[in-house]
Design an enzyme around this catalytic site. Structure first.
Site, PDB file in Angstrom:
ATOM      1  N   HIS A   1       0.861  -1.178   0.000  1.00 43.95           N
ATOM      2  CA  HIS A   1       0.000   0.000   0.000  1.00 43.95           C
ATOM      3  C   HIS A   1       0.897   1.228   0.000  1.00 43.95           C
ATOM      4  O   HIS A   1       1.741   1.404   0.885  1.00 43.95           O
ATOM      5  CB  HIS A   1      -0.956  -0.023   1.195  1.00 43.95           C
ATOM      6  N   ALA A   2       0.700   2.050  -1.041  1.00 42.21           N
ATOM      7  CA  ALA A   2       1.655   3.110  -1.361  1.00 42.21           C
ATOM      8  C   ALA A   2       1.925   4.063  -0.199  1.00 42.21           C
ATOM      9  O   ALA A   2       3.054   4.463   0.040  1.00 42.21           O
ATOM     10  CB  ALA A   2       1.136   3.892  -2.569  1.00 42.21           C
TER      11      ALA A   2
ATOM     12  N   GLU B   1       1.932   3.637   2.939  1.00 41.42           N
ATOM     13  CA  GLU B   1       2.472   3.067   4.180  1.00 41.42           C
ATOM     14  C   GLU B   1       3.999   3.107   4.163  1.00 41.42           C
ATOM     15  O   GLU B   1       4.677   2.079   4.132  1.00 41.42           O
ATOM     16  CB  GLU B   1       1.898   1.647   4.344  1.00 41.42           C
TER      17      GLU B   1
ATOM     18  N   ARG C   1      -3.131   4.795  -2.077  1.00 41.86           N
ATOM     19  CA  ARG C   1      -3.006   3.434  -1.536  1.00 41.86           C
ATOM     20  C   ARG C   1      -2.712   2.380  -2.615  1.00 41.86           C
ATOM     21  O   ARG C   1      -1.885   1.494  -2.436  1.00 41.86           O
ATOM     22  CB  ARG C   1      -4.328   3.086  -0.838  1.00 41.86           C
TER      23      ARG C   1
ATOM     24  N   ARG D   1      -5.845  -7.082  -2.582  1.00 37.91           N
ATOM     25  CA  ARG D   1      -7.169  -7.692  -2.778  1.00 37.91           C
ATOM     26  C   ARG D   1      -7.218  -8.396  -4.132  1.00 37.91           C
ATOM     27  O   ARG D   1      -8.276  -8.753  -4.604  1.00 37.91           O
ATOM     28  CB  ARG D   1      -8.283  -6.630  -2.746  1.00 37.91           C
TER      29      ARG D   1
ATOM     30  N   HIS E   1       2.599  -3.910   6.705  1.00 41.29           N
ATOM     31  CA  HIS E   1       1.638  -2.830   6.461  1.00 41.29           C
ATOM     32  C   HIS E   1       1.677  -1.853   7.637  1.00 41.29           C
ATOM     33  O   HIS E   1       2.282  -2.128   8.668  1.00 41.29           O
ATOM     34  CB  HIS E   1       0.215  -3.390   6.363  1.00 41.29           C
TER      35      HIS E   1
ATOM     36  N   TYR F   1      -1.424   1.151   9.385  1.00 46.55           N
ATOM     37  CA  TYR F   1      -0.996   1.249  10.754  1.00 46.55           C
ATOM     38  C   TYR F   1      -1.978   0.462  11.604  1.00 46.55           C
ATOM     39  O   TYR F   1      -2.979  -0.041  11.079  1.00 46.55           O
ATOM     40  CB  TYR F   1      -0.972   2.747  11.196  1.00 46.55           C
TER      41      TYR F   1
ATOM     42  N   GLU G   1       0.860  -5.042  10.983  1.00 46.28           N
ATOM     43  CA  GLU G   1       0.433  -3.644  10.846  1.00 46.28           C
ATOM     44  C   GLU G   1       1.256  -2.896  11.886  1.00 46.28           C
ATOM     45  O   GLU G   1       0.982  -2.981  13.082  1.00 46.28           O
ATOM     46  CB  GLU G   1      -1.067  -3.484  11.158  1.00 46.28           C
TER      47      GLU G   1
HETATM   48 ZN   LIG Z   1      -1.784  -1.820   4.035  1.00 47.98          ZN
END
Ligand SMILES: [Zn+2]
Ligand SMILES: *[C@@H]1O[C@H](CO)[C@@H](O)[C@H](O)[C@H]1NC(C)=O
Ligand SMILES: *[C@@H]1O[C@H](CO)[C@@H](O)[C@H](O)[C@H]1NC(C)=O
Length: 414
Positions: A173-174, A176, A231, A249, A304, A306, A380
């Site tokens: 995810h961009a 993060e 994201r 996903r 990932h 948060y 996370e």
């Molecule tokens: Zn993520």
């Protein structure tokens, strides 16, 4: 004449909160709202998602955290039972994040600031260049824009490719950004401590490590040039103006199950048109399958942010458990304790769907079943929402250090 044209073009853009320079979104004045919804209505959520600049925790049930421009605050609040402002000014938080720093040669200072994508590649090749006898640069296919998905392969005394695989993915995810730093710290520690720390040496001699700090390079670049809170990847959708598939996903395992992703191209969790139809996923799937077929995969971690969670399969079914669920729990319990021992940071652990929310086509369900990985986890990392994705630079080092201790405890037991 020319300047008049530019001035009239810029005016509406500026009003819309978009910086004229490089078309980058200026989040000054934008707020983060935590919305309590009456009941989990997909329709209300879609209305909110359409008004908000970003949903920070898409798919989460109880509260929705959204970034909203000042002009949309009232309209969004009207759709919720209760609204709490959790950040008055996203722009100010971004300044606290520290911006991007200039890259120097690899040193631990790398973990005290954020950097441009090109420098992440430099860091990895420079690190590899210092340890040529036990590492190589690897790639796993390429992004939509043709950027190679780049990583580092590290091995020990058994020689290259002789041991079961440990695979780490970061920055899928961009937005993060802390997660690429985290994956890089794993590589940094394994290589720079190998000759001086017997614990580290034993781990490097036990596994072949494959570490991919940025598996979504296009999205990561876009989050640095255009929209800090982007994201997804940057794949277009035919017949639709919205951009991006959620790479987490799109994995081709239980992708078709409903309820854990969106079929709307404008959603933060758009699953794609077909299982595994994002180029990034094609490369990552091939990597997982190849490592499975070579020596098997002992441990997979997808970093990932948060929330401070350690999660394991399954994402697609809240009642199903992996055959080695108790082992997954034991390793996660010990990792959470090891993390807490460093600075007191507390983690919540559990099977993903039952603990956080349903996700379909996610990485850990794929690595667990088709990938046959003994252990599959999503970390996370920090924090729990105060800064969220824009964790200040002075928290990079504490975050990567505590996470390292959690990962080490897993590697010892795996
Ligand atoms: Zn993520
Ligand atoms: C070796 O590394 C491990 C893992 O980080 C750490 O717990 C241990 O204290 C280190 N040992 C020494 C002697 O520094
Ligand atoms: C899955 O991994 C186990 C070891 O954990 C191994 O015994 C088994 O042969 C693997 N199966 C496949 C289909 O690769």
């Amino acid at each position: 004449m020319r300047s008049i044209v530019i001035a009239t073009l810029l005016l509406p853009l500026t009003l819309a909160g978009v910086l004229p320079r490089a078309g980058k979104i200026d989040y000054n004045g934008y707020k983060v709202l935590r919305l309590s919804l009456k009941d989990k209505s997909a329709e209300v959520e879609a209305q909110i998602e359409a008004l908000a600049a970003h949903v920070l925790n898409p798919g989460k049930s109880a509260n929705l955290d959204v970034v909203v421009s000042p002009k949309d605050v009232d309209a969004v609040s009207a759709l919720a039972v209760k609204t709490t402002v959790i950040n008055e000014n996203v722009g100010a938080a971004l300044e606290e994040e520290g911006g991007l720093s200039v890259y120097a040669v690899p040193s631990e200072a790398w973990f005290t600031a954020y950097h441009a994508y090109a420098d992440h590649t430099n860091f990895l090749t420079d690190l590899q260049g210092s340890f040529t006898a036990q590492s190589e640069i690897i790639t796993a296919g390429a992004s939509v824009a043709g950027r190679p998905l780049t990583g580092i392969h590290i091995w020990g005394s058994g020689g290259k490719g002789s041991k079961p695989a440990v695979l780490f993915h970061g920055n899928v995810h961009a937005r993060e950004w802390i997660t690429s730093k985290t994956a890089e710290y794993m590589a940094w520690q394994l290589l720079t401590k190998y000759s001086t720390n017997t614990t580290v040496k034993a781990l490097v001699d036990k596994f072949d490590f494959y570490i991919m700090p940025v598996v979504n390079p296009d999205g990561f670049v876009y989050s640095q040039t255009n929209d800090r809170l982007w994201r997804k990847n940057r794949q277009t959708v035919s017949g639709n103006s919205c951009v991006g598939r959620d790479i987490n996903r799109n994995w081709p395992y239980k992708w078709e199950v409903t309820g854990g992703a969106s079929t709307d191209p404008c959603s933060e969790t758009f699953k794609g048109r077909a299982a595994g139809d994002a180029p990034e996923n094609k490369g990552l799937v091939a990597q997982v399958n190849a490592l499975r077929d070579l020596r098997g995969i002992s441990l997979y971690i997808d970093f990932h942010s948060y929330g401070q969670y350690i999660l394991w399969p399954y994402g697609y079914d809240c009642n199903l458990r992996t055959p080695n669920d108790a082992d997954h729990r034991r390793l996660a319990t010990n990792a959470a304790a090891a993390i807490r021992a460093v600075y007191g940071t507390t983690y919540t652990i559990g099977p993903a769907c039952a603990t956080l929310y349903a996700t379909t086509g996610d990485s850990t369900d794929y690595t667990d079943v088709p990938g046959n990985s003994t252990y599959s986890y999503t970390y996370e990392v920090r924090d729990t929402g105060r800064y969220g994705f824009t964790l200040p630079a002075n928290q990079i080092q504490p975050t990567v250090r505590e996470t390292w201790e959690g990962v080490v405890s897993m590697l010892k037991a795996a």
